[in-house]
Design a protein around this motif. Structure first.
Motif, PDB file in Angstrom:
ATOM      1  N   PHE B  42      -0.097  22.104 -52.909  1.00 42.38           N
ATOM      2  CA  PHE B  42       0.301  22.080 -51.619  1.00 42.38           C
ATOM      3  C   PHE B  42      -1.649  21.262 -50.942  1.00 42.38           C
ATOM      4  CE2 PHE B  42       2.902  25.576 -51.762  1.00 42.38           C
ATOM      5  CZ  PHE B  42       3.245  25.842 -50.747  1.00 42.38           C
ATOM      6  N   ALA B  45      -0.245  18.335 -49.683  1.00 39.78           N
ATOM      7  CA  ALA B  45       0.535  18.555 -48.476  1.00 39.78           C
ATOM      8  C   ALA B  45      -1.006  17.871 -47.476  1.00 39.78           C
ATOM      9  CB  ALA B  45       1.301  18.986 -49.241  1.00 39.78           C
ATOM     10  N   TYR B  49      -1.089  14.990 -44.691  1.00 37.47           N
ATOM     11  CA  TYR B  49      -1.757  15.258 -43.356  1.00 37.47           C
ATOM     12  C   TYR B  49      -2.638  15.161 -43.082  1.00 37.47           C
ATOM     13  CZ  TYR B  49       3.518  15.805 -44.028  1.00 37.47           C
ATOM     14  OH  TYR B  49       4.635  15.956 -43.978  1.00 37.47           O
ATOM     15  N   LYS B  52      -2.942  13.696 -39.473  1.00 41.63           N
ATOM     16  CA  LYS B  52      -1.324  12.637 -38.605  1.00 41.63           C
ATOM     17  C   LYS B  52      -1.436  14.276 -37.744  1.00 41.63           C
ATOM     18  CE  LYS B  52      -0.682  10.020 -41.867  1.00 41.63           C
ATOM     19  NZ  LYS B  52      -1.918  10.339 -43.335  1.00 41.63           N
ATOM     20  N   LEU B  54      -0.694  15.036 -34.174  1.00 35.48           N
ATOM     21  CA  LEU B  54      -0.663  14.430 -33.138  1.00 35.48           C
ATOM     22  C   LEU B  54      -1.274  15.915 -31.983  1.00 35.48           C
ATOM     23  CD1 LEU B  54       3.632  13.638 -33.026  1.00 35.48           C
ATOM     24  CD2 LEU B  54       1.611  12.650 -34.456  1.00 35.48           C
ATOM     25  N   ILE B 128       0.702  28.321 -37.735  1.00 35.32           N
ATOM     26  CA  ILE B 128       1.623  27.444 -38.695  1.00 35.32           C
ATOM     27  C   ILE B 128       2.535  26.336 -38.021  1.00 35.32           C
ATOM     28  CG2 ILE B 128       3.073  29.222 -39.200  1.00 35.32           C
ATOM     29  CD1 ILE B 128       3.233  28.103 -41.956  1.00 35.32           C
ATOM     30  N   SER B 129       3.045  26.747 -36.998  1.00 34.73           N
ATOM     31  CA  SER B 129       3.923  25.719 -35.735  1.00 34.73           C
ATOM     32  C   SER B 129       2.636  25.258 -34.995  1.00 34.73           C
ATOM     33  CB  SER B 129       4.830  26.737 -35.652  1.00 34.73           C
ATOM     34  OG  SER B 129       4.344  27.336 -34.114  1.00 34.73           O
ATOM     35  N   THR B 130       1.409  25.047 -34.743  1.00 36.03           N
ATOM     36  CA  THR B 130       1.365  24.230 -34.043  1.00 36.03           C
ATOM     37  C   THR B 130       1.254  23.457 -33.989  1.00 36.03           C
ATOM     38  OG1 THR B 130      -0.242  25.807 -33.579  1.00 36.03           O
ATOM     39  CG2 THR B 130      -1.283  23.926 -32.763  1.00 36.03           C
ATOM     40  N   ASN B 131       0.534  22.516 -35.176  1.00 42.14           N
ATOM     41  CA  ASN B 131       0.526  20.770 -35.422  1.00 42.14           C
ATOM     42  C   ASN B 131       0.121  21.092 -37.078  1.00 42.14           C
ATOM     43  OD1 ASN B 131      -2.175  21.737 -36.535  1.00 42.14           O
ATOM     44  ND2 ASN B 131      -3.351  20.609 -34.078  1.00 42.14           N
ATOM     45  N   LEU B 132       0.796  19.978 -37.969  1.00 42.69           N
ATOM     46  CA  LEU B 132       0.256  19.976 -39.447  1.00 42.69           C
ATOM     47  C   LEU B 132      -1.164  20.364 -39.676  1.00 42.69           C
ATOM     48  CD1 LEU B 132       1.554  15.791 -39.485  1.00 42.69           C
ATOM     49  CD2 LEU B 132       2.237  17.753 -40.258  1.00 42.69           C
ATOM     50  N   THR B 135       0.131  23.976 -39.938  1.00 46.89           N
ATOM     51  CA  THR B 135       1.184  23.962 -41.021  1.00 46.89           C
ATOM     52  C   THR B 135       0.030  24.092 -42.204  1.00 46.89           C
ATOM     53  OG1 THR B 135       2.517  22.890 -40.104  1.00 46.89           O
ATOM     54  CG2 THR B 135       2.562  23.400 -42.136  1.00 46.89           C
ATOM     55  N   THR B 136      -0.473  22.931 -42.606  1.00 40.95           N
ATOM     56  CA  THR B 136      -1.227  22.747 -43.837  1.00 40.95           C
ATOM     57  C   THR B 136      -2.591  23.241 -44.274  1.00 40.95           C
ATOM     58  OG1 THR B 136      -2.584  21.090 -43.111  1.00 40.95           O
ATOM     59  CG2 THR B 136      -0.459  20.006 -44.329  1.00 40.95           C
ATOM     60  N   SER B 139      -0.862  27.355 -45.270  1.00 38.15           N
ATOM     61  CA  SER B 139      -0.219  27.653 -46.008  1.00 38.15           C
ATOM     62  C   SER B 139      -0.867  27.240 -47.605  1.00 38.15           C
ATOM     63  CB  SER B 139       0.663  26.671 -45.959  1.00 38.15           C
ATOM     64  OG  SER B 139       0.277  25.042 -46.012  1.00 38.15           O
TER      65      SER B 139
END
Ligand code: HEA
Ligand code: HEA
Ligand code: CUA
Ligand SMILES: [Cu+2]
Lengths: 335, 203, 559
Positions: B42, B45, B49, B52, B54, B128-132, B135-136, B139
């Motif tokens: 993790f 990851a 990112y 990265k 957007l 968690i779903s907004t952007n990378l 997400t990272t 998590s």
């Protein structure tokens, strides 16, 4: 229907060019494929030798020391625990062999990957879709599908450079007789090049599993003599065929849902989801190689694509016979 | 088969001198090794990112360094050691004290993470779903937080049972393993802090 | 008085009578490493048959061009489930099963280090298998599409995203693999702790049986290689169910990240799978050639070397994604280097047979076939490792042939050798030699028929994972032959199943030590009692029973 499919790759003939259906990776007709073949043969020679020596050793041992009926089981053979010299030998020799192989790989990798395009090389942008190929010629403003026309270069002077990417999942470009694989990966652009030495139709498949119809994501590179290629590009740059007696059919086509997914340049049909149909009739196959492109098959395809290519993303449009005739006649006018 | 006197003779004294590592120790060590690999994936990851994403929000807009919470977590590593020592010297009262402090420190850290997430979600609208980054971030930090929670549960079990008079000094070994795990959770936070709040903060 | 309790003058363990329900309970509630080991192996065999039948359907569909036994979707599900089952529900439980049953017996221990963790490991693995197969029923999920997963066993992103694989099938795939992975990690920790902490007096690491050594290294690889898979599966589930973007290329995510995570696990995984075979050969070959393992220290060194090098070769599965020429060269090099320690093993096994008296019983036959077939498998592996060659071979049937040679010609043959070797110990009955020979020859011929031919299909440009193909591309006969090869394979496996059933009912009694063995398990009754040894044995060499049987020249004199 399937019998058509069965025939697809067999009947197709471009006048005056041979179709190469046996995609033997050891009969390459382009520089990358040739370099890979040489590496392959060297590897085969070395590994083949290893196989004969080691395999022979194993078989000999088994044969020589199998238990005979006559010897008595209480008598154990001499107990040998090892031998440093021998073991050192069969550690070092393989290491040396491995270094040879590494050298070979490194050389070919460099020669294929680090070749830089000459300034006036033909550039093609290849975009993977589930389950068909979109082919763009940025310098010519041409867009077509599933059949990549390139100039053949007996001297390998004007190679073709490909930019590979994908709009959905990962696909892989593989024409065994021209070059090894290169993946088409969404949100990433890969580069490779080919320089077919002889005119001909080079057959290949999508080589990365990409879903239901991965098997029928066929691919054909049509290498033509430079002047033939020139005439082809000129033909493709023309606007969509527009002859008078097909005008009724054209109106019919434009009244149907086809226009939402297909592009016919210079007409209301501006969809981007499916292959560009502007010069459909200049292609020899439909459905990424599952059918020969003739009136009978066109009709069958438009009637129900799911029969020739179950699961593909073109729905059956449930057209009446009349509509079918019209639409097909229009499509056939798209020379 | 005739008894082989040679074997049995020194076999006896071999048995006397024969010692092997403690199975619990080995087990915990290798458990921690696997956990480390899991975390490093993790972390990798996250590093890949960085920068990265957007769309906003980006780390530099919304993240503040949780200095105080981190200090709490780190010091809890010390307090748990004090507790252990107390237990060795079988000073049960002191043990309970330090143990409680450890729990409180860990608990505060968890609380701080909670408030940080609450702010990020409801004020900065980073899910968690907004952007990378989202997400990272969620998590990695979440994986660590979940380990803190597990640790706290075990700490609490020990504390409560001890309060109820369970003879904890008989469990010195298990207490030791628990504190190893707690140290591990801290060590991971050192990495997470560096990656998320130092390296990744500027992007 | 401590000494190895050798078969003689031992009180016969009296077998108490149990009702069916009691027996069932005893098995379900057991924490005995032997019963758990057995349950692992039996469930693995069950899954082998299931996935094997799937494979037979695959071959049936591909037997002739434009075949329509199954449609595209069914076919894609078939090879996905076949591959996933074979790797995670056949290969992995075999590792756990063999090590569980044998490691304590071989090191003179009474049980594993953590018996309850052991039981947990087994049941969680079974749950994983159940989850995977539940997808056939529950795969429809909310959005209704699909039944079993159809994304291939390495499930490349973004094909696994909600957009391209609807329904819950892929979730069941991810969860099943994730959960059974937890089981593998549990049993791996257990094996390591057992081997380090429970060896009987005198058994130093240098005297530990080769089998145990290999299994310890195997467990090590499991511990460092499975977490990346778990991480990948967690990320995938976050993507699919919480809308995270790890592998979402639309949101800037990378499709290649999945490939790295998966293969960082995936390549070590293939060594995890082959190691039990290595372990078994290292025990069976010496016994049946009546010689000690040749160059034992080198053999230990080799497995350890593989255990580390194999962690650094993963991207040789990704030569076609357009890596830099440097990465390509590096991973080609590291992949080939693995060949060196593997070679040492092959050579030393051969040298062990050299100068021995080979008893051509079924176990040894399987070992010899292993040596030759794994040699081929390894050498095709080397060809694949030559990156430029792999650009052509990647994702073609040549790869399919390569890994079936490693997995069947290697792993499965090794496992059969082990089963014929230890079945007497486990059941107290001998397996029938004649049936064994039938099993061997049928399976060997069928296997080579199928997979030698598939190499050539690959060289003729046949890609893998295609549900059908057109005639006239030179693939027709090859595929037909390959498909016919399944018949002898199935027949052979039937012989095996029948052999097991028949022998456990009325096989010849085996006695404690039918093969005149050298490791401690042969010093226990067959089947061994719950506690394995009344008196813990004391050993002074790597072949304790040899010492006892040959007091005049025992091994320990040479150590
Ligand atoms: C048991 C499982 C197993 C084993 C042991 C191996 C062993 C090896 N494998 Fe294989 N492999 C798989 C299972 C296995 N593999 C699977 C399942 C896949 C496909 C996954 C998928 O895509 O679905 C795969 C795919 C695969 C690829 C990717 C192909 C592709 O998709 O493009 C590559 C590429 O390098 C590779 C290489 C190797 C190498 C170099 C070895 C080496 O370890 C081999 C070493 C052995 C020898 C070399 C022979 C003995 C040595 C000597 C006699 C000494 C002398 C030899 C020399 C000096 C060279 N394997
Ligand atoms: C241990 C691993 C293992 C084993 C043993 C096998 C065994 C077999 N495999 Fe498979 N295979 C894989 C691992 C394995 N495979 C993997 C990892 C893949 C990749 C999947 C993917 O691409 O995602 C694959 C893919 C794969 C493909 C490629 C599919 C494709 O790409 O389109 C093919 C095609 O031929 C195939 C065939 C076979 C065959 C014929 C067998 C035969 O050996 C099977 C022999 C067994 C039988 C024939 C069953 C016999 C049973 C009975 C007779 C019943 C007995 C009766 C009772 C007990 C009542 N396998
Ligand atoms: Cu596109 Cu496979
Ligand atoms: Cu590999």
């Amino acid at each position: 229907m399937f019998t058509y499919a069965l025939n697809a790759l067999l009947q197709v003939q471009v006048p005056g060019i041979t179709e190469r259906r046996i995609t033997d990776i050891f009969k390459p007709l382009a520089t990358p494929g040739e370099a890979e073949r040489q590496a392959a043969f060297l590897t085969l020679a070395i590994t083949g030798a290893i196989f004969i020596v080691v395999g022979g050793l194993i078989i000999y041992t088994v044969w020589r020391f199998r238990r005979r009926a006559d010897d008595d089981s209480r008598q154990e053979p001499p107990q040998v625990y090892g031998s440093n010299q021998i073991e050192a030998a069969w550690t070092i020799i393989p290491i040396l062999i491995v270094f040879v192989l590494i050298g070979v790989s490194a050389r070919v990798i460099a020669s294929v990957q680090n070749a830089s395009p000459p300034p006036k090389a033909l550039k093609i942008r290849l975009i993977g879709h589930q389950w068909w190929w979109e082919v763009q010629y940025p310098d010519y403003g041409i867009v077509t599908a599933n059949e990549i026309h390139v100039p053949a270069t007996p001297d390998g002077k004007n190679a073709t450079y490909l930019e590979l990417t994908s709009v959905d999942v990962i696909h892989s470009f593989w024409i065994p007789q021209l070059a090894g694989k290169m993946d088409l990966i969404p949100n990433r652009t890969n580069y490779m090049w080919i320089d077919p030495r002889e005119p001909g139709v080079y057959v290949g498949n999508c080589a990365e599993y990409c879903g239901t119809q991965h098997a029928n994501m066929l691919l054909r590179v049509i290498a033509q003599a430079p002047q033939d290629f020139k005439t082809w590009t000129l033909g493709q740059q023309q606007p969509a065929g527009n002859d008078a007696q097909a005008s009724g059919a054209k109106a019919m086509f434009n009244s149907l849902a086809c226009v939402n997914c297909h592009l016919v340049r210079g007409t209301p049909s501006v969809g981007k989801f499916g292959p560009d149909l502007t010069h459909l009739m200049s292609r020899q196959t439909i459905g990424a190689g599952v059918l020969v492109n003739d009136a009978k098959n066109l009709r069958a395809w438009v009637n129900d694509p799911q029969e020739a290519k179950p699961g593909c993303f073109m729905p059956s449009m449930k057209l009446t016979d009349h509509e079918l005739d019209e639409v097909v006649s229009y499509l056939q006018s798209l020379k | 088969m005739a008894e082989d006197t040679v074997i049995t003779a020194d076999a006896l004294q071999m048995e006397r001198t024969w010692t092997l590592p403690d199975r619990g120790t080995v087990g915990v060590i290798f458990l921690i090794i696997t956990e480390t690999v899991l975390f490093s994936m993790f972390v990798a990851a996250y590093l890949i990112y960085i920068g990265k994403s957007l769309t906003a929000p980006f780390p530099k807009d919304v993240l503040e360094r949780p200095y105080f919470a981190s200090i709490c977590l780190f010091s809890s590593s010390a307090t748990i050691v004090f507790a252990e020592h107390a237990l060795k010297k079988s000073k049960l009262g002191i043990f309970k004290l330090w143990w409680l402090v450890t729990i409180l420190l860990g608990g505060y850290f968890l609380f701080a993470t909670g408030t940080e997430w609450h702010k990020l979600i409801y004020e900065d609208h980073l899910t968690i779903s907004t952007n990378l980054f989202g997400t990272t971030f969620y998590s990695l930090v979440g994986l660590h937080a979940s380990h803190v929670i597990v640790g706290l549960i075990f700490l609490l079990i020990v504390f409560v049972t001890t309060m109820l008079g369970f003879p904890i000094h008989t469990q010195e070994r298990r207490v030791k393993f628990l504190s190893w795990y707690w140290h591990f959770v801290d060590a991971v936070w050192v990495v997470v802090f560096t990656v998320v709040y130092i390296i990744g903060l500027k992007s | 008085m401590a000494t190895i309790d050798y078969p003689l003058d031992r009180p016969e363990p009296i077998a108490p009578e149990f009702s069916f329900s009691e027996t069932l309970y005893n098995w379900v509630a057991t924490v005995d490493h032997k019963r758990l080991g057995l349950m692992y192996v039996v469930s693995a065999l069950f899954f082998l048959v299931v996935a094997g039948i799937m494979a037979s359907v695959i071959r049936l569909q591909l037997a002739v061009p434009n075949n329509h036994v199954v449609g595209p979707d069914t076919f894609n599900r078939l090879f996905t489930m076949h591959g996933t089952t074979m790797v995670f529900l056949v290969g992995m439980p075999m590792v756990a099963g063999f090590s569980n049953y044998l490691v304590p017996l071989m090191i003179g221990a009474r049980d594993m280090a953590f018996p309850r963790l052991n039981a947990f490991g087994f049941w969680i693995f079974l749950l994983g298998g159940f989850l995977l197969y539940f997808s056939y029923i529950g795969g429809g999920g909310l959005s209704g599409a699909g039944s079993a997963p159809d994304v291939g066993w390495f499930a490349y992103a973004p094909l696994t995203s909600k957009a391209f694989s609807r329904g819950a099938a892929t979730d069941y795939w991810a969860l099943g693999v994730l959960v059974s992975g937890v089981g593998s990690i549990a049993s791996a920790i257990n094996v390591i702790a057992t081997a380090f902490c429970l060896r009987c007096p005198g058994m130093t690491l240098s005297r530990m049986p080769m089998f145990v050594w290999v299994m310890v290294v195997d467990s090590w690889i499991i511990l460092v290689a499975l977490p990346p898979l778990s991480a990948a599966q967690i990320m995938l589930e976050l993507d699919r169910n919480l809308g995270a973007n790890f592998f979402d290329t639309q949101a800037g995510g990378s499709a290649v990240l999945w490939q790295h995570l998966f293969w960082i696990f995936g390549h070590p995984e293939v060594y995890i799978l082959i190691f039990p075979a290595f372990a078994i050969l290292s025990e069976v070959i010496p016994i049946f050639s009546r010689k000690p393992l040749f160059g034992r220290p080198a053999m230990v060194g080799a497995v350890v070397a593989i255990g580390f090098i194999s962690l650094g070769v993963w991207a040789h599965h990704m030569f076609a994604i357009g890596m830099t020429s440097w990465s390509n060269t590096f991973f080609a090099a590291s992949s080939m280097l693995v060949g060196v320690p593997t070679g040492i093993k092959i050579f030393n096994w051969t040298a062990t047979m050299y100068g021995g008296k080979l008893r051509m019983r079924t176990p040894l036959l399987f070992c010899i076939a292993f040596l030759l077939q794994f040699l081929v498998a390894g050498l095709t592996g080397i060809m694949l490792a030559v990156a430029p060659f792999d650009w052509q071979l990647h994702d073609s049937y040549f790869v399919v042939a390569h890994f079936h040679f490693t997995l069947i010609g290697g792993l499965v043959f090794g496992l059969f050798a082990g089963m014929y070797y230890w079945f007497p110990k486990v059941s107290g009955k001998m397996l029938s030699e004649t049936l064994g020979k039938w099993h061997f020859w049928l399976f060997c011929i069928g296997f080579n028929m199928t997979f030698i031919t598939l190499h050539f299909a690959g060289l003729l440009g046949m890609p893998r994972r295609i549900y059908t193909y057109y005639p006239g591309r030179g693939w027709d006969t090859l595929n037909l032959v390959a498909s016919l090869g399944v018949i002898p394979q199935a027949a052979g496996l039937l012989c095996f199943v029948w052999n097991i059933v028949r022998s456990s009912l009325r096989g010849a009694p085996a006695g404690d030590d039918p093969w005149d063995g050298w490791t401690l398990e042969w010093a226990t009754p067959s089947p061994p009692p719950e506690y394995n040894f009344e008196k813990l044995p004391v050993v002074r060499s790597s072949r304790p029973l040899w010492d006892l049987k040959h007091p005049q020249d025992p091994d320990w004199k040479f150590e």
